[in-house]
Design an enzyme around this catalytic site. Structure first.
Site, PDB file in Angstrom:
ATOM      1  N   GLU A  27       0.806  -1.213   0.000  1.00  0.00           N
ATOM      2  CA  GLU A  27       0.000   0.000   0.000  1.00  0.00           C
ATOM      3  C   GLU A  27       0.849   1.278   0.000  1.00  0.00           C
ATOM      4  OE1 GLU A  27      -2.565  -0.683   3.396  1.00  0.00           O
ATOM      5  OE2 GLU A  27      -4.043  -1.678   2.135  1.00  0.00           O
ATOM      6  N   TYR A  94      -5.395  -9.900   4.007  1.00  0.00           N
ATOM      7  CA  TYR A  94      -4.147  -9.998   3.257  1.00  0.00           C
ATOM      8  C   TYR A  94      -3.822 -11.452   2.956  1.00  0.00           C
ATOM      9  CZ  TYR A  94       0.804  -9.791   2.105  1.00  0.00           C
ATOM     10  OH  TYR A  94       2.014  -9.918   1.460  1.00  0.00           O
ATOM     11  N   VAL A  95      -3.396 -11.690   1.726  1.00  0.00           N
ATOM     12  CA  VAL A  95      -2.879 -12.984   1.295  1.00  0.00           C
ATOM     13  C   VAL A  95      -1.564 -12.717   0.584  1.00  0.00           C
ATOM     14  CG1 VAL A  95      -3.288 -15.026  -0.146  1.00  0.00           C
ATOM     15  CG2 VAL A  95      -5.209 -13.948   1.060  1.00  0.00           C
ATOM     16  N   GLY A 101      -5.317 -16.042  -5.638  1.00  0.00           N
ATOM     17  CA  GLY A 101      -5.972 -16.776  -6.720  1.00  0.00           C
ATOM     18  C   GLY A 101      -6.310 -18.207  -6.356  1.00  0.00           C
ATOM     19  N   TYR A 139     -14.161  -7.059  -3.610  1.00  0.00           N
ATOM     20  CA  TYR A 139     -15.271  -6.805  -2.692  1.00  0.00           C
ATOM     21  C   TYR A 139     -16.569  -6.531  -3.452  1.00  0.00           C
ATOM     22  CZ  TYR A 139     -11.681  -6.617   0.918  1.00  0.00           C
ATOM     23  OH  TYR A 139     -10.651  -6.923   1.763  1.00  0.00           O
TER      24      TYR A 139
END
Length: 173
Positions: A27, A94-95, A101, A139
């Site tokens: 970010e 978070y991944v 995917g 989202y």
């Protein structure tokens, strides 16, 4: 891919702290992270925790290139709406990039929502940076409403000196 979603434990705080920094780097805000894993331990695993956290964990045979088996997290807490009642706020989802995917983010989001629904929450709220199109699309695809667009709400924050100044102005009775 095989993974499990489980509640975080105090022992997971170093891994959560690592991923918080990874998210902050993504970010472009890594200089904003001031919290330590010790503070996470104190604030999340006390008698009245300030937050809850779920983690995504893969088996040892699917660990990351760096050797991590904890590959994602969802960090949330409870709020209250004077109009709607019990609510949840999703601070972070978070991944790790190499695991995206595979349905991990969707599973984390679904599990957070299930936990909230089981506690009587009627809504889940979160913030997304305006340039983070992958997250906004993720989202939106799940049915999220962008309140900035539909209702004109602005997310406001006080911190640092301004927060101190507000507190100093409180009545002393």
């Amino acid at each position: 891919m095989n993974f499990k979603i489980r509640p975080a434990t105090k022992q997971d705080c170093k891994e959560i702290s690592r991923m918080i920094m990874e998210l902050a780097v993504y970010e472009n805000m890594s200089d904003q992270v001031k919290i330590s894993h010790e503070e996470l331990e104190r604030d999340g695993f006390c008698q009245n925790p300030f937050f809850e956290c779920l983690i995504a964990e893969v088996p040892e045979e699917h660990k990351s290139k760096e050797g991590f088996t904890i590959v994602g997290y969802a960090f949330y807490f409870y709020t209250y709406s004077t109009w709607k009642g019990r609510s949840q706020y999703l601070e972070d989802l978070y991944v790790m990039p190499e695991f995206r995917g595979n349905g991990i983010g969707k599973a984390l989001l679904s599990k957070v929502t299930e936990v909230g629904k089981n506690k009587g929450c009627v809504r889940l709220q979160l913030s997304v940076l305006n340039w983070n199109t992958p997250s906004l699309d993720f989202y939106a695809a799940k049915g999220a409403q962008d309140l900035t667009v539909s209702e004109g709400w602005h997310f406001i924050r006080f911190d640092g000196k301004h927060l101190d100044d507000l507190a100093k102005g409180a009545p002393k009775n």
